[in-house]
Design a protein around this motif. Structure first.
Motif, PDB file in Angstrom:
ATOM      1  N   GLY A   1       0.825  -1.208   0.000  1.00 41.23           N
ATOM      2  CA  GLY A   1       0.000   0.000   0.000  1.00 41.23           C
ATOM      3  C   GLY A   1       0.860   1.258   0.000  1.00 41.23           C
ATOM      4  N   PHE A   2       0.391   2.292  -0.735  1.00 33.31           N
ATOM      5  CA  PHE A   2       1.103   3.577  -0.773  1.00 33.31           C
ATOM      6  C   PHE A   2       0.110   4.732  -0.698  1.00 33.31           C
ATOM      7  N   ASN A   3       0.618   5.898  -0.324  1.00 30.02           N
ATOM      8  CA  ASN A   3      -0.175   7.123  -0.363  1.00 30.02           C
ATOM      9  C   ASN A   3      -0.281   7.552  -1.826  1.00 30.02           C
ATOM     10  N   ALA A   4      -1.500   7.600  -2.347  1.00 30.47           N
ATOM     11  CA  ALA A   4      -1.705   7.903  -3.769  1.00 30.47           C
ATOM     12  C   ALA A   4      -1.203   9.292  -4.144  1.00 30.47           C
ATOM     13  N   LYS A   5      -1.366  10.252  -3.234  1.00 28.93           N
ATOM     14  CA  LYS A   5      -0.925  11.623  -3.523  1.00 28.93           C
ATOM     15  C   LYS A   5       0.567  11.665  -3.785  1.00 28.93           C
ATOM     16  N   PHE A   6       1.329  10.914  -2.976  1.00 28.94           N
ATOM     17  CA  PHE A   6       2.776  10.898  -3.140  1.00 28.94           C
ATOM     18  C   PHE A   6       3.168  10.247  -4.466  1.00 28.94           C
ATOM     19  N   LEU A   7       2.520   9.101  -4.780  1.00 32.21           N
ATOM     20  CA  LEU A   7       2.837   8.417  -6.032  1.00 32.21           C
ATOM     21  C   LEU A   7       2.531   9.303  -7.240  1.00 32.21           C
ATOM     22  N   VAL A   8       1.378   9.957  -7.212  1.00 34.75           N
ATOM     23  CA  VAL A   8       0.968  10.812  -8.328  1.00 34.75           C
ATOM     24  C   VAL A   8       1.959  11.958  -8.515  1.00 34.75           C
ATOM     25  N   GLU A   9       2.325  12.597  -7.412  1.00 33.34           N
ATOM     26  CA  GLU A   9       3.247  13.741  -7.508  1.00 33.34           C
ATOM     27  C   GLU A   9       4.619  13.318  -8.020  1.00 33.34           C
ATOM     28  N   MET A  10       5.090  12.182  -7.558  1.00 33.36           N
ATOM     29  CA  MET A  10       6.394  11.704  -7.991  1.00 33.36           C
ATOM     30  C   MET A  10       6.388  11.318  -9.468  1.00 33.36           C
ATOM     31  N   LEU A  11       5.371  10.576  -9.890  1.00 36.38           N
ATOM     32  CA  LEU A  11       5.283  10.170 -11.294  1.00 36.38           C
ATOM     33  C   LEU A  11       5.086  11.376 -12.210  1.00 36.38           C
ATOM     34  N   ASN A  12       4.415  12.385 -11.693  1.00 36.70           N
ATOM     35  CA  ASN A  12       4.153  13.595 -12.466  1.00 36.70           C
ATOM     36  C   ASN A  12       5.431  14.383 -12.724  1.00 36.70           C
ATOM     37  N   ASN A  13       6.435  14.189 -11.868  1.00 33.34           N
ATOM     38  CA  ASN A  13       7.690  14.916 -12.011  1.00 33.34           C
ATOM     39  C   ASN A  13       8.753  14.110 -12.751  1.00 33.34           C
ATOM     40  N   ILE A  14       8.326  13.023 -13.385  1.00 31.04           N
ATOM     41  CA  ILE A  14       9.230  12.213 -14.208  1.00 31.04           C
ATOM     42  C   ILE A  14       8.803  12.359 -15.664  1.00 31.04           C
ATOM     43  N   SER A  15       9.765  12.500 -16.560  1.00 25.77           N
ATOM     44  CA  SER A  15       9.430  12.640 -17.987  1.00 25.77           C
ATOM     45  C   SER A  15       9.608  11.339 -18.762  1.00 25.77           C
ATOM     46  N   SER A  16      10.145  10.321 -18.097  1.00 23.19           N
ATOM     47  CA  SER A  16      10.414   9.031 -18.736  1.00 23.19           C
ATOM     48  C   SER A  16       9.124   8.362 -19.231  1.00 23.19           C
ATOM     49  N   LYS A  17       9.222   7.635 -20.350  1.00 25.33           N
ATOM     50  CA  LYS A  17       8.045   6.942 -20.891  1.00 25.33           C
ATOM     51  C   LYS A  17       7.615   5.798 -19.968  1.00 25.33           C
ATOM     52  N   GLU A  18       8.615   5.083 -19.431  1.00 27.03           N
ATOM     53  CA  GLU A  18       8.333   3.983 -18.513  1.00 27.03           C
ATOM     54  C   GLU A  18       9.063   4.201 -17.193  1.00 27.03           C
ATOM     55  N   VAL A  19       8.534   3.594 -16.126  1.00 27.28           N
ATOM     56  CA  VAL A  19       9.202   3.632 -14.823  1.00 27.28           C
ATOM     57  C   VAL A  19       9.307   2.215 -14.283  1.00 27.28           C
ATOM     58  N   THR A  20      10.325   2.006 -13.467  1.00 26.88           N
ATOM     59  CA  THR A  20      10.492   0.723 -12.793  1.00 26.88           C
ATOM     60  C   THR A  20      10.301   0.921 -11.300  1.00 26.88           C
ATOM     61  N   LEU A  21       9.389   0.123 -10.718  1.00 26.48           N
ATOM     62  CA  LEU A  21       9.184   0.148  -9.272  1.00 26.48           C
ATOM     63  C   LEU A  21       9.895  -1.054  -8.673  1.00 26.48           C
TER      64      LEU A  21
END
Length: 374
Positions: A319-339
């Motif tokens: 489980g994660f805080n959705a607000k944090f995930l959204v903000e972090m992903l929003n500040n990445i320009s990469s097409k894909e991300v690895t968790l």
């Protein structure tokens, strides 16, 4: 004292430094710009005692002098004037200022320039050069994760660690951590400083769109930024920064690679149904499928979606805080991300799949303990 200047050129320079001026400053004179004329150049300073910004502009002037000019009324006047030469006439006996334009005359009360706080000169400073593109990227990638907790002042700024091989920018609020590293910026003298969030926000909004050099100088108490016609000095946060490297989990056997935009869009939709206090979303990885779900038991709201991904490792539910995930992903320009995960009760890492060869970005987010819903 009298000088003539272009209204739009002056407005452009004043707007660049106006963000420093606060409405209720500790010292009333800080509601003013400090105007100083020397050899046909007008230097303008704005300050809030913690941060000061200076800019220069060429003017027509026959004599040197200085005056403190009310910032708000001057900016509003220039905003509503068409482009034209304007004449400033200053009476040093009464500190009154008269602005003459093609349309009319405007009179305002200035203050004695000697009452304006003096800017500390650069002494015993180390220096490093970088481009506006690098500095802007470093600020954008870290500043959103700084803390608002004044009881932990070190975390209200961005930590910068300079070494002979790279420069690392770090921000954390205790729930997430961003480490942004540049190998194209280095310093012969190893050093570390913490720059306040306000100063970095001002820098971010002032940095030009064209890529030009920035000289950064710093000593034990202040940092100085010099680019184009702008100079900024800010007081550093004199605190010990948390040992962030020890927080970053090293052994993360679970890797999930996913399309960033699809993942971000899904999280935004699911987050609507999450508990308004915890903002918890559940990520359930089974094979090459990611199930994202959220539930708010207080209002009987729930939602879930399934996305395809590349997954290497065991099935896991976290489980994660959705607000944090959204903000972090929003500040990445990469097409894909690895968790990257190790266990449901340990921090997860987000790493962009593609980035420039000169940068390394790592984002850490702490888990939210899962609710016992099916």
């Amino acid at each position: 004292m009298k000088f003539i200047v272009s209204s739009s050129a002056l407005l452009k320079q004043l707007s660049a430094i106006n963000g420093v001026v606060t409405t209720n400053p500790v010292v009333p004179i800080l509601e003013n710009f400090l105007f100083e004329i020397k050899e046909g150049k007008l230097s303008v300073t704005a300050s809030d005692l913690q941060t000061s910004m200076m800019t220069e502009i060429d003017v027509e002037a026959k004599e040197d002098g200085n005056i403190a000019v009310p910032a708000k009324i001057l900016i509003e006047t220039l905003k509503n004037l068409p482009e034209q030469p304007v004449t400033f006439s200053i009476d040093h006996e009464t500190y009154s200022i008269e602005i003459s334009s093609d349309n009319g005359r405007y009179k305002l009360a200035g203050e004695n320039a000697t009452d304006f706080p003096r800017i500390a000169p650069v002494t015993n400073a180390s220096a490093v050069d970088m481009s506006t593109e690098v500095l802007s990227s470093a600020i954008s990638n870290t500043i959103f994760a700084t803390s608002n907790d004044e009881l932990r002042p070190a975390m209200t700024g961005v930590y910068i660690n300079l070494s002979s091989t790279n420069t690392t920018f770090v921000a954390t609020d205790g729930h997430r951590l961003i480490r942004y590293r540049r190998i194209d910026v280095a310093s012969a003298d190893a050093a570390s400083i913490i720059i306040p969030r306000k100063a970095l926000n001002l820098l971010k909004s002032t940095l030009p769109s064209e890529n030009i050099p920035v000289t950064v100088e710093f000593n034990s108490s202040n940092a100085y930024f010099n680019f184009g016609s702008i100079k900024m000095i800010c007081r550093l946060i004199d605190e010990r920064y948390p040992d962030y490297e020890n927080v970053i989990p090293v052994d993360n056997p679970n890797h999930m690679t996913i399309d960033r935009v699809e993942f971000l869009s899904s999280l935004r939709r699911i987050a609507i149904y999450a508990n308004k206090t915890t903002h918890q979303v559940r990520l359930k990885l089974s094979g090459s499928e990611l199930q994202i779900s959220a539930e708010d038991l207080d209002f009987s709201n729930e939602a879930n979606e399934r996305l395809s991904c590349e997954h290497d490792g065991e099935d896991i539910e976290i489980g994660f805080n959705a607000k944090f995930l959204v903000e972090m992903l929003n500040n990445i320009s990469s097409k894909e991300v690895t968790l990257q995960f190790s266990a449901p009760n340990r921090a997860g890492l987000i790493v962009p799949s593609d980035k420039s060869e000169n940068e390394d970005i790592l984002m850490l987010v702490m888990p939210v303990m899962l609710n016992n819903y099916v």
